[in-house]
Structures are given as C-alpha cells and as structure tokens.
Design a protein around this motif. Structure first.
Motif, PDB file in Angstrom:
ATOM      1  N   UNK A   1      -9.554  21.581 -36.228  1.00 34.44           N
ATOM      2  CA  UNK A   1      -9.541  20.400 -37.092  1.00 34.44           C
ATOM      3  C   UNK A   1      -9.632  20.843 -38.549  1.00 34.44           C
ATOM      4  N   UNK A   2      -8.487  21.199 -39.101  1.00 32.86           N
ATOM      5  CA  UNK A   2      -8.462  21.733 -40.465  1.00 32.86           C
ATOM      6  C   UNK A   2      -8.902  20.698 -41.485  1.00 32.86           C
ATOM      7  N   UNK A   3      -8.536  19.430 -41.250  1.00 34.41           N
ATOM      8  CA  UNK A   3      -8.855  18.400 -42.231  1.00 34.41           C
ATOM      9  C   UNK A   3     -10.359  18.203 -42.358  1.00 34.41           C
ATOM     10  N   UNK A   4     -11.052  18.172 -41.178  1.00 30.90           N
ATOM     11  CA  UNK A   4     -12.489  17.949 -41.195  1.00 30.90           C
ATOM     12  C   UNK A   4     -13.213  19.099 -41.887  1.00 30.90           C
ATOM     13  N   UNK A   5     -12.831  20.332 -41.527  1.00 31.46           N
ATOM     14  CA  UNK A   5     -13.492  21.475 -42.110  1.00 31.46           C
ATOM     15  C   UNK A   5     -13.226  21.574 -43.604  1.00 31.46           C
ATOM     16  N   UNK A   6     -11.976  21.355 -43.974  1.00 32.87           N
ATOM     17  CA  UNK A   6     -11.651  21.395 -45.398  1.00 32.87           C
ATOM     18  C   UNK A   6     -12.397  20.291 -46.134  1.00 32.87           C
ATOM     19  N   UNK A   7     -12.560  19.125 -45.451  1.00 34.26           N
ATOM     20  CA  UNK A   7     -13.259  18.022 -46.087  1.00 34.26           C
ATOM     21  C   UNK A   7     -14.713  18.358 -46.349  1.00 34.26           C
ATOM     22  N   UNK A   8     -15.368  19.010 -45.389  1.00 33.55           N
ATOM     23  CA  UNK A   8     -16.759  19.399 -45.583  1.00 33.55           C
ATOM     24  C   UNK A   8     -16.900  20.381 -46.732  1.00 33.55           C
ATOM     25  N   UNK A   9     -16.039  21.393 -46.711  1.00 28.38           N
ATOM     26  CA  UNK A   9     -16.108  22.393 -47.771  1.00 28.38           C
ATOM     27  C   UNK A   9     -15.860  21.755 -49.132  1.00 28.38           C
ATOM     28  N   UNK A  10     -14.866  20.860 -49.184  1.00 24.84           N
ATOM     29  CA  UNK A  10     -14.542  20.206 -50.451  1.00 24.84           C
ATOM     30  C   UNK A  10     -15.667  19.291 -50.902  1.00 24.84           C
ATOM     31  N   UNK A  11     -16.331  18.630 -49.953  1.00 27.67           N
ATOM     32  CA  UNK A  11     -17.440  17.744 -50.301  1.00 27.67           C
ATOM     33  C   UNK A  11     -18.576  18.530 -50.936  1.00 27.67           C
ATOM     34  N   UNK A  12     -18.915  19.692 -50.341  1.00 27.85           N
ATOM     35  CA  UNK A  12     -19.971  20.508 -50.929  1.00 27.85           C
ATOM     36  C   UNK A  12     -19.532  21.089 -52.268  1.00 27.85           C
ATOM     37  N   UNK A  13     -18.239  21.393 -52.397  1.00 29.29           N
ATOM     38  CA  UNK A  13     -17.720  21.826 -53.694  1.00 29.29           C
ATOM     39  C   UNK A  13     -17.934  20.744 -54.742  1.00 29.29           C
ATOM     40  N   UNK A  14     -17.652  19.496 -54.345  1.00 30.46           N
ATOM     41  CA  UNK A  14     -17.794  18.382 -55.269  1.00 30.46           C
ATOM     42  C   UNK A  14     -19.256  18.206 -55.686  1.00 30.46           C
TER      43      UNK A  14
END
Length: 378
Positions: free
Chosen positions: A240-253
C-alpha cells in the motif's frame, strides 16, 4: 518563472506598503520595509531547510504546506503571537491589547515600554541560543574560518551554548537590568529579566525538542516504509504505497510546521527591537513570511539550494547581533536604522562572499579543463 513564483509576494508587498503609508505615513513605510527585509534575511535559512524537506514530499502535501502552512505561519506566528507577547507581558487580554494598540497608542506604547525588559530578555535569550548552537556546530563549509574553526572545536563540550547563554543572562540581569528603561524612568528589573530570560531559554529547548521528536518520527516512518517495501517484494505481494507515503508525508508536514515555527519565532522577537507598533509589526512580518514561502518554492523548483553557501551563516550572525541588541536595549535605546541595517549588511556580505566563492570555483574548474585539453593535444 520569477513572476509565477513570487507573484503573490509582490502583491502582498504592494498592499502592505500602501497600508503602512495610510496608517503612519512614510515613517511607517520605512519601518515596514525594514521589518520585511529583516524577516526575509533571518528566515532565509528557514527557506533552505524547508526546501530540502519539501522536495521529498508529493505535490499534494507540498500544496498543503504552502496553503495551510502559510496560514499558520502568517496569521499564527506573525500576527497572533505578537499580541500574545504583549498581552502576557502587560497583563492584558488579547482583545484588550489589540484594541489598545489601535485606539490608544500612547498608553499602549507605555505598557509595551514597561514590558520591554521582559520581552527583550525572553527574545534575546531565544535568539542567542539559535546563534550559539549554529556557531558551535562543526560545519564542512565555513564562512569566517578564522573564527568558526576554533568555535567548532569548543562546541564539542556538552551544553556549552546553554552555559554561555546563562552567563550572559546573569551579567545582563546584574548590569543593564538594574537601570532598565521604563516610560516613568529607570528601574531595577533584575528579577524580571532573569525570569524572562530563563523562560526564553526553556522555550528554545522545548521547540528544539519537538523538532527533534518529529524528525525522529519521520526517520522511523521512512525506515518502516523501506522495510515494508522489501517485505512486499520478497513475498511477491503489492504494497500500500499510498498509505505509507501518506504517513511519511504527514510526519514531514508536522516536522516542517514545528521547524517553521521555531525559525519564525526569531523574526517575531527580533521585530520588537525595531518597533513596538503591532500593526507595523504584522504588516512587515507578514510580507516577509510571504517571501520566505515563495523562496522555498523557488529553491525547490530551481534546485539551487547550495548555490550561495554562506547566506545561512550571514543570517545566523544577524540573529546573534539582534540578540545582543535586544539585551542592550533593556537599558539603552538603539536606533531602528542601526538595528535593521546590521542584519541587511551581514546578509549582503555573506551573499557577496558566496558569489566570489562560486566565481573562484568556476575559474579553477575552467583552468583545470584547459590544462587537460592542452595535454591531450600534445
């Protein structure tokens, strides 16, 4: 490209400067212009750091940072925070502080003047810690090598910046604070300065701790994402690339917002060294914040983060100068022109040094390639 990236900043600048003229004439125009330049100069390193992280994020999260993030940065840190400082220092409600600033500027100025020792101590210590932590860090690129090399060696001593900051605070409380400048005349504000300075130091350590926390969360999330990708490849299953990328991006934000707040804090505090007028402060810092965001986008799109390598040094030296100025203004008044000019001159000097360095490197590379061609021809 420039107009597309900086268009909104140009528009906000024009509106802000026109509003300043209507509000306080050409004197207000000058103060807002100085505050804008000061905010940009102090926050250039902010733009560089933001760009380095922002380029890793998806277009969606980049838009979130540049829309929701700008609301937090401009309306939260640059507009609301100065009101909070004044209301706490002068023991007023936020609404009362804003109303007083707009309707009774003489009384507001008296309250801010009386609160200035606390504001200057709090802000001076926060700015001083930013400067000390930067100057004591061993960096590959050094601007003033004769100064930065020995300081980097001293920086290996644990908590040295905190010890120096506390020593400076003690000296300030025993010297400038004993004859603090109030609207009714000199007064002994040693205890106030000491407590406010400690609060500024604690605030810096807390903000730094939060930034480090979110940075660690980001690194953990990226490591989990990498492990999940390897596991999916071994098992022959889609991940699930979208979910993982979303988590990483959220913490980046989250990390970017805390980091951005910590950088913008010095501009807000430094503004008190130039003016106590909350309207001019809001206009100047708001304009500067827009340029910082535009510059972040420009650096990401152009990929030129390392082109002018000494600008970050110049910005931190300007922060150090502002810290000293704030502490001195507890007792002595310093011209706004001097305060604003120091930061501009340091940034200009670091920019010129970066340009000269780039030219020297280009000349060296050109000379090396010329020698190679001659050798091959023989």
């Amino acid at each position: 490209m420039v107009l597309k990236t900086f268009g909104w900043s140009f528009a906000v600048t024009a509106l802000g400067l026109v509003a300043a003229v209507f509000y306080g004439g050409w004197t207000a125009f000058g103060v807002v212009a100085i505050l804008s330049v000061l905010e940009i100069s102090l926050s250039f390193d902010n733009a560089v750091v933001n760009a380095g992280i922002l380029k890793k994020m998806s277009p969606f999260w980049q838009k979130i940072f540049l829309t929701v993030g700008i609301l937090i940065a401009v309306f939260g840190m640059r507009l609301v925070f100065p009101v909070v400082i004044v209301s706490i220092s002068a023991q007023l409600g936020p609404i009362e502080a804003v109303d007083l600033a707009l309707t009774d500027q003489n009384r507001y100025e008296e309250l801010v003047t009386d609160a200035h020792p606390a504001i200057a101590a709090f802000g001076g210590m926060f700015l001083l810690m930013i400067f000390l932590d930067f100057i004591f860090e061993d960096r590959d690129i050094k601007w003033l090598g004769w100064l930065e090399r020995p300081l980097a060696k001293l920086g290996k001593v644990d908590m040295l910046s905190v010890c120096i900051a506390l020593i400076v605070l003690l000296i300030t409380s025993m010297t400038f604070a004993t004859h603090a400048h109030l609207h009714a005349g000199p007064a002994d504000k040693a205890e106030t300065v000491l407590l406010s300075g400690v609060a500024g130091l604690i605030t810096y350590l807390v903000v730094g701790g939060l930034s480090g926390y979110f940075e660690d969360k980001l690194e953990e999330e990226e490591e989990r994402e990498h492990e999940a990708e390897e596991e999916a490849v071994r098992a022959g299953k889609p991940r699930s690339a979208v979910v993982l990328a979303g988590k990483a991006a959220f913490f980046m934000f989250l990390y970017l917002e805390v980091l951005d707040a910590s950088f913008s804090f010095d501009g807000v505090i430094g503004a008190f060294a130039i003016t106590n007028d909350i309207v001019l402060m809001a206009l100047g810092l708001g304009i500067g914040a827009m340029y910082v965001r535009s510059l972040t986008v420009y650096l990401v799109r152009q990929g030129t983060l390392d082109e002018y390598v000494y600008l970050e040094h110049g910005a931190h030296y300007a922060i150090g100068a502002l810290a000293v100025i704030l502490l001195v203004t507890i007792q002595y008044e310093i011209s706004e022109l001097i305060t604003g000019s120091i930061g501009v001159l340091l940034i200009a000097a670091s920019f010129w040094s970066s340009v000269r360095r780039n030219k020297a490197l280009a000349a060296a590379e050109s000379g090396s390639s010329g020698k190679t061609e001659v050798s091959s021809g023989v």
